[in-house]
Design a protein around this motif. Structure first.
Motif, short mmCIF file in Angstrom:
data_model
loop_
_atom_site.label_atom_id
_atom_site.label_comp_id
_atom_site.label_asym_id
_atom_site.label_seq_id
_atom_site.Cartn_x
_atom_site.Cartn_y
_atom_site.Cartn_z
N GLU A 132 0.82 -1.22 0.00
CA GLU A 132 0.00 0.00 0.00
C GLU A 132 0.85 1.27 0.00
O GLU A 132 0.31 2.37 0.03
N GLU A 133 2.17 1.10 -0.02
CA GLU A 133 3.08 2.25 0.10
C GLU A 133 3.59 2.75 -1.24
O GLU A 133 4.60 3.43 -1.31
N GLY A 134 2.92 2.41 -2.32
CA GLY A 134 3.32 2.89 -3.63
C GLY A 134 4.07 1.85 -4.44
O GLY A 134 4.40 0.76 -3.96
N THR A 135 4.33 2.18 -5.70
CA THR A 135 4.99 1.26 -6.63
C THR A 135 6.22 1.95 -7.23
O THR A 135 6.53 3.10 -6.90
N ALA A 160 0.70 8.29 -2.49
CA ALA A 160 -0.43 9.19 -2.74
C ALA A 160 -0.97 9.01 -4.15
O ALA A 160 -2.19 8.95 -4.36
N GLN A 161 -0.07 8.91 -5.11
CA GLN A 161 -0.51 8.71 -6.50
C GLN A 161 -1.21 7.38 -6.68
O GLN A 161 -2.23 7.29 -7.39
N TYR A 162 -0.69 6.36 -6.03
CA TYR A 162 -1.33 5.04 -6.16
C TYR A 162 -2.71 5.05 -5.50
O TYR A 162 -3.67 4.50 -6.05
N ALA A 163 -2.80 5.67 -4.35
CA ALA A 163 -4.09 5.74 -3.65
C ALA A 163 -5.11 6.49 -4.49
O ALA A 163 -6.29 6.11 -4.56
N LEU A 164 -4.69 7.56 -5.14
CA LEU A 164 -5.60 8.32 -5.98
C LEU A 164 -6.05 7.51 -7.19
O LEU A 164 -7.21 7.61 -7.62
N ALA A 165 -5.14 6.72 -7.75
CA ALA A 165 -5.51 5.87 -8.89
C ALA A 165 -6.57 4.85 -8.48
O ALA A 165 -7.55 4.62 -9.22
N ALA A 190 -12.04 1.75 -5.94
CA ALA A 190 -11.50 0.46 -5.51
C ALA A 190 -10.68 0.62 -4.24
O ALA A 190 -10.21 1.71 -3.90
N GLU A 191 -10.47 -0.48 -3.55
CA GLU A 191 -9.60 -0.53 -2.39
C GLU A 191 -8.78 -1.81 -2.48
O GLU A 191 -9.32 -2.88 -2.75
N LEU A 192 -7.48 -1.68 -2.31
CA LEU A 192 -6.60 -2.85 -2.37
C LEU A 192 -6.70 -3.63 -1.06
O LEU A 192 -6.63 -3.05 0.02
N SER A 193 -6.88 -4.94 -1.16
CA SER A 193 -6.90 -5.78 0.03
C SER A 193 -5.76 -6.79 -0.06
O SER A 193 -5.45 -7.30 -1.14
N THR A 194 -5.12 -7.07 1.06
CA THR A 194 -4.05 -8.06 1.10
C THR A 194 -4.27 -8.97 2.30
O THR A 194 -4.82 -8.56 3.31
N SER A 195 -3.84 -10.21 2.16
CA SER A 195 -3.93 -11.14 3.28
C SER A 195 -2.87 -12.21 3.13
O SER A 195 -2.44 -12.54 2.02
N LEU A 211 -3.90 -2.18 -11.85
CA LEU A 211 -3.38 -1.51 -10.66
C LEU A 211 -2.98 -2.51 -9.58
O LEU A 211 -1.96 -2.34 -8.91
N MET A 212 -3.78 -3.53 -9.40
CA MET A 212 -3.47 -4.57 -8.41
C MET A 212 -2.14 -5.25 -8.74
O MET A 212 -1.29 -5.46 -7.87
N ALA A 213 -1.96 -5.59 -10.00
CA ALA A 213 -0.73 -6.25 -10.42
C ALA A 213 0.47 -5.32 -10.25
O ALA A 213 1.57 -5.76 -9.89
N GLU A 214 0.27 -4.03 -10.48
CA GLU A 214 1.35 -3.07 -10.30
C GLU A 214 1.85 -3.09 -8.86
O GLU A 214 3.07 -3.07 -8.60
N ALA A 215 0.92 -3.14 -7.91
CA ALA A 215 1.31 -3.18 -6.50
C ALA A 215 1.99 -4.48 -6.15
O ALA A 215 2.99 -4.50 -5.40
N ALA A 216 1.45 -5.60 -6.66
CA ALA A 216 1.99 -6.91 -6.28
C ALA A 216 3.34 -7.19 -6.93
O ALA A 216 4.24 -7.76 -6.31
N ARG A 217 3.50 -6.79 -8.19
CA ARG A 217 4.72 -7.14 -8.94
C ARG A 217 5.83 -6.11 -8.79
O ARG A 217 7.01 -6.47 -8.82
#
Length: 448
Positions: A71-74, A80-85, A91-96, A119-125
């Motif tokens: 959740e801290e950016g890519t 902030a930019q990622y949260a705005l996107a 949407a809200e990113l969920s992780t577990s 966007l999800m893949a951007e955060a994960a990868r």
């Protein structure tokens, strides 16, 4: 306005049908999707074989720190930019993180799912993993764990897990680590974990109206830039029965209550006896009307509640009972609890109590499978545990058709009151003598 003199009887259960499942291989990964015609929302979840079982010894909690860092950016957007996107898509990113998997998910209106998956893949990868952010997230996790471990429960849970599985197995240590193990996690640990496990394609789970979704497009977005092949899961752990009961005392001086954790090893989630095992737990301690809750709460008044369950993962399972009782009744509460488990093992269940358990479990299954998110979670269960695509389509009926003989046989086979580990977190100076007199098991002081 009229008054109803008698309570209406429940009607017949509505037919239940799990959504049709579709599988598509694309870009080195697999998409597993459930069709929800007319559903306006859609959920996508990236399922990766990067659970807590992959963590290095002494670094338990690494995967959890990494999950929070997503959740801290890519590498291309700051936080902030990622949260705005994400916010722009609603949407809200969920992780577990659990023992078997690392999951990253999003839920959005069906027409926006493709952009949300990108966007999800951007955060994960390609997470930013700035050293200052990683250190801050880790320190926040340590603080939260210290607060949690200051309360009754986590130390007892850790003592039980260690006794059942041993320090040599990752599953012998807490799922999310402890304050010391998480404090030891370095930035390099987090980046190495990401590079080793989150660069693989994995499986994309999708639940939504598939008539409005292109599964190959979603898979291409989810698996872009990945490499490596699917890992071969290790086989299930053995299920040994301890030769005798053990009582582990976790000292909590001046405590006015004793926290109880009882348990022994059990089969894995994919075991063919899952249905009768689940119903055993439901009758014994899985509902308010269960035997243990009736005896220990309603009849004896020892506690506000007591619960029994079989926790099952891909490689191992654990039968457990949890409760908290007043210090003065610690020994009798344990004796009565073990006695009830022994009675169920010897004499099985009755048709009356099994009918309640069957109806409740089958009804809960129907109620739980109402949203795209819950359907995606069910798909994850199929993938992680290698279950057939028709598993949920038949599960409800198998619950309703389970017989007294089948469930009683499961109680006899999978309950081992003589091999239980009994963990008591409480004031050992006040409870030790009563436990000794009860002769419920060998007493050992646990260091946790």
């Amino acid at each position: 306005m009229s008054l109803v003199a008698t309570r209406p009887e429940p009607g017949d259960a509505r037919p239940y049908a799990f959504p049709a499942i579709h599988r598509v291989s694309v870009a080195g990964g697999e998409v597993v999707a459930a069709h929800l015609p007319g559903q306006l929302l859609a959920t996508a979840s990236l399922l990766l074989d990067a659970g807590a079982a992959r963590e290095a010894p002494g670094r338990e909690g690494t995967a959890g720190v990494l999950a929070k860092c997503l959740e801290e950016g890519t590498t291309t957007r700051d936080s902030a930019q990622y949260a705005l996107a994400l916010e722009g898509l609603g949407a809200e990113l969920s992780t577990s993180v659990d023992w078997d998997s690392f999951r990253v998910g999003v839920s959005v209106p069906v027409g926006l799912l493709s952009r949300a998956v990108t966007l999800m893949a951007e955060a994960a990868r390609t997470p930013r993993l700035d050293p200052a952010d990683v250190a801050r997230v880790r320190d926040d996790e340590v603080t939260a764990l210290r607060m949690d471990w200051a309360q009754p429960g986590p130390r007892a849970d850790a003592a039980l897990r260690l006794d059942l599985f041993g320090a040599g197995e990752r599953v012998g240590r807490p799922l999310h680590g402890d304050p010391a193990s998480v404090a030891a996690v370095t930035v390099e640990d987090v980046t190495d974990f990401h590079g080793s496990w989150l660069k693989r394609p994995g499986v994309l789970l999708v639940a939504g109206d598939l008539d409005k979704l292109d599964l190959k497009e979603l898979g291409a977005a989810a698996f872009a830039g990945t490499s490596g092949t699917a890992l071969t899961p290790e086989g299930p752990l053995p299920v040994p029965v301890a030769p005798a009961r053990r009582v582990l005392l976790v000292d909590r001086p001046r405590s006015v209550q004793s926290t109880l954790r009882l348990g022994h090893r059990a089969p894995e989630r994919a075991h063919p006896d899952y249905v009768p095992i689940t119903l055993v737990a439901t009758v014994l301690g899985g509902a308010f009307t269960s035997r243990l809750n009736h005896l220990i709460r309603e009849v004896k008044g020892y506690t506000y509640g007591i619960r029994a369950d079989f926790a099952m993962t891909r490689r191992f399972g654990r039968f457990g009972v949890s409760s908290s009782v007043q210090t003065a009744v610690t020994a009798p509460a344990l004796v009565d609890t073990v006695g009830e488990i022994n009675r169920m093992r010897r004499y099985g269940v009755t048709e009356t109590e099994l009918e309640v358990a069957r109806t409740w479990r089958a009804g809960s299954l129907t109620v739980d499978m109402q949203t795209p998110g819950s359907i995606a979670a069910a798909l994850a269960t199929l993938v992680v545990h290698g279950l057939p695509d028709d598993y949920y389509a038949t599960l409800r009926q198998r619950l309703l058709e389970a017989t007294v003989d089948e469930v009683s046989a499961a109680a006899a086979q999978y309950l081992h009151p003589e091999g239980l580990t009994l963990v008591i977190e409480g004031d050992s100076a006040l409870i030790r003598d009563d436990l000794t007199v009860s002769a419920i098991g060998e007493i050992v002081d646990a260091e946790v």
